[in-house]
Design an enzyme around this catalytic site. Sequence first.
Site, short mmCIF file in Angstrom:
data_model
loop_
_atom_site.label_atom_id
_atom_site.label_comp_id
_atom_site.label_asym_id
_atom_site.label_seq_id
_atom_site.Cartn_x
_atom_site.Cartn_y
_atom_site.Cartn_z
N HIS A 1 -10.89 -1.85 1.18
CA HIS A 1 -11.18 -0.38 1.03
C HIS A 1 -12.03 -0.51 -0.35
O HIS A 1 -11.85 0.48 -1.17
CB HIS A 1 -9.76 0.36 0.80
CG HIS A 1 -10.00 1.85 0.93
ND1 HIS A 1 -8.75 2.64 0.71
CD2 HIS A 1 -10.87 2.44 1.57
CE1 HIS A 1 -9.25 3.89 1.08
NE2 HIS A 1 -10.42 3.97 1.24
N CYS B 1 -5.87 4.37 -3.74
CA CYS B 1 -6.15 3.32 -3.32
C CYS B 1 -7.55 2.65 -3.87
O CYS B 1 -7.62 1.54 -4.64
CB CYS B 1 -6.08 2.87 -1.79
SG CYS B 1 -5.02 3.69 -1.03
N HIS C 1 1.55 2.11 4.46
CA HIS C 1 0.65 3.44 4.45
C HIS C 1 0.76 4.13 5.84
O HIS C 1 1.04 3.47 6.73
CB HIS C 1 -0.90 2.87 4.25
CG HIS C 1 -1.78 4.16 3.87
ND1 HIS C 1 -2.16 5.06 5.14
CD2 HIS C 1 -2.66 4.36 2.95
CE1 HIS C 1 -3.21 5.88 4.36
NE2 HIS C 1 -3.25 5.47 3.04
N ASP D 1 0.85 -1.28 -0.10
CA ASP D 1 -0.05 0.01 0.04
C ASP D 1 0.89 1.29 0.07
O ASP D 1 1.63 1.40 0.87
CB ASP D 1 -0.86 -0.13 1.29
CG ASP D 1 -2.01 0.96 1.14
OD1 ASP D 1 -2.22 1.67 0.24
OD2 ASP D 1 -2.87 1.05 2.07
N ASP D 2 0.98 1.89 -1.20
CA ASP D 2 1.58 3.14 -1.27
C ASP D 2 3.06 3.10 -1.55
O ASP D 2 3.83 3.80 -1.05
CB ASP D 2 1.41 4.22 0.08
CG ASP D 2 0.09 4.68 -0.09
OD1 ASP D 2 -0.89 4.25 -0.72
OD2 ASP D 2 -0.20 5.52 0.76
N LYS E 1 1.77 9.59 -5.60
CA LYS E 1 0.46 9.13 -5.26
C LYS E 1 -0.62 10.35 -5.50
O LYS E 1 -0.40 11.60 -5.19
CB LYS E 1 0.30 8.91 -3.74
CG LYS E 1 -1.17 8.69 -3.08
CD LYS E 1 -1.12 8.05 -1.71
CE LYS E 1 -2.44 7.82 -1.21
NZ LYS E 1 -2.52 7.46 0.14
N ASP F 1 -0.16 -0.78 -5.19
CA ASP F 1 -1.70 -0.28 -5.77
C ASP F 1 -1.17 0.90 -6.38
O ASP F 1 -1.87 1.20 -7.23
CB ASP F 1 -2.67 -0.04 -4.29
CG ASP F 1 -2.27 0.62 -3.47
OD1 ASP F 1 -1.06 1.30 -3.38
OD2 ASP F 1 -3.03 1.11 -2.32
N HIS F 2 -0.41 1.66 -6.21
CA HIS F 2 0.14 3.00 -6.90
C HIS F 2 1.40 3.42 -6.45
O HIS F 2 2.19 2.71 -5.46
CB HIS F 2 -1.13 4.14 -6.58
CG HIS F 2 -1.42 4.29 -5.39
ND1 HIS F 2 -0.61 4.82 -4.41
CD2 HIS F 2 -2.55 3.97 -4.80
CE1 HIS F 2 -1.28 5.12 -3.17
NE2 HIS F 2 -2.41 4.44 -3.47
N LYS G 1 -5.86 -5.40 3.47
CA LYS G 1 -6.70 -4.21 3.31
C LYS G 1 -7.83 -4.62 2.03
O LYS G 1 -7.30 -5.22 1.25
CB LYS G 1 -5.87 -3.26 2.99
CG LYS G 1 -6.57 -2.07 2.35
CD LYS G 1 -5.49 -0.87 2.17
CE LYS G 1 -6.40 0.39 1.22
NZ LYS G 1 -5.37 1.59 1.16
#
Length: 602
Positions: A156, A95, A310, A55-56, A387, A362-363, A154
């Site tokens: 989301h 996300c 994150h 994540d991130d 992001k 994810d990015h 996660k």
Amino acid sequence: METPSSDPDFSAWLLLRGRASTSLGDSLPTILLVSCLRTYASSASKPNILLMMADDLGLGDVGCYGNDTLRTPNIDQLAKEGVKLTQHISAAPLCTPSRAAFLTGRYPIRSGMGSSTKHHVLFWIGGSGGLPPNETTFARILQQQGYTTALIGKWHQGVNCESHSDHCHHPLNHGFDYFYGMPFTLVNECQVGEDPFLNIRVQAKYWLYSQIIALTVLTLLIGKLTGLFLVKWKAIICFALCGFLFFISWFSSYGFVRYWNCILMRNNDISEQPMKPERAASNILKEAISFIERNKNGPFLLFVSFLHVHTPLVTTEKFLGKSRHGLYGDNVEEMDWMVGRILDAIDKAGLKNNTFTYFTSDHGGHLEAHKQNAPLGGWNGIYKGGKAMGGWEGGIRVPGIFRWPGVLPADTVIDEPTSLMDIYPTVAHLAAGIMPQDRVIDGRNLMPLLQGKVQHSEHEFMFHYCGLYLHAVRWHQKDSGALWKAHYTTPIFQPEGAGGCYISGFCNCFGEDVTHHDPPLLFDLSSDPAEIKPLSPATEPLFDTVISRIERAVQEHHRTLTPVPQQLSEYNNMWKPWLQPCCGTFPFCWCDKEGDSDQKII
């Protein structure tokens, strides 16, 4: 689908099948035996599928992508044993929409998971927006093919639609047999003592209004008691009541974010509310390893969706202060260790050669994340942006690593445009599943490219959205090898020239916060991957031809879009008390079913 010739189960099946066909004849027992063996072979030939998503995480945070100061030995080893993609692109820079595209193989705009507001992700578990029930995830396809499916970590993608327990957006309603993790995402409010993160500007505005109202009521009250103002008690009481209702209307949501959003669920049941983030990593790791051990006879799909990296970067004591890049580096190195433990579990179960393994983010990394003067976000290498920036490479170019010994080559690098959406048709193909025929699937099966059977990606054009707004388009001109990218809209950095939106904390997708380009900014990524030198008709003879071709592709793409309900609309993305998951009697939501018996990472 190819199966490694070294697979003893598959070889045994071939041998048995041959013997059964030649020596037993066509009697009923023979037919039943062959049928059973065919069923066994079908199961044996389908690989287990392990998908891991950070994540991130910035592309430049990983050793095998050029970082020589952060230690990521397990991810690096995964790349050494498999295939590394250097131009792996997420379908969105945030996300919620990126993960929706990953799960469905479709641009977020097709499922209503893009946004026309400044809220480009889901803000509340107690909202009504989320991944629509009519979307078919890859988990659903694999579930139909006999796979045991699990999501750990996660989500989301929303929970409820109309009541606090309808679970219309829940992972179990999207093809996962088992879910353990956060239905939301980590935010600062999840950790006691951290500065608030969720909509901080709106919260500050509401606090100011509340203080003004309170001061006004106090002034009127003093004036009434001292005789300075001729105002009726009814007016003071009415004004005070309205102010109190205003305060309750916003503080009941923003004042209790930790209780409303920071929860852990096991399947449909809440196991922690509020969650204890310091033990989440341990619990997620234990759940992932336990799932592998329980389902080692396969086939299974395990999607491990890390809470790392994150903010607020919850890191266990074992890794605190151990990296050269502060808390963020500690968190990255802890996540890499978790990746290693999961891969060890695969090896220990004897599943390495029959498991299709994938790692990504994810990015891009969050450039603006900081606490005081300490950066808390990732590094995106040479690539501009990060992001929340829909067009710049730093926001959408992510790691893409695959391993399947005996089927995919080892220590291989592929520099072709690929997408997170490609995982959808790839795993559907591996499971011999059938993708939906009633909708556009934007992903492409990666197996021919990964195995070296073709030299070029199937993607000719890729469309880079920020919410519902098309910011950039990539054209892979295969015959010439050129890789063009046209930017129609770019964010305005704050302060100017800073490389990010450090004043607001996030770059926005539209309005006064962006610049529109006509003609578009054009780059040749094959020679300028950092997007430093925009081309012009004076410097690029093919400028007009390239722009014209890209604009035709945009028109063709727009013709494939159909109107759908907007899941991230203002209404869907607001907190609704009647939709709030609660493990007690609302509003007294508190429970801890995980217990404190084992908080140490295995």
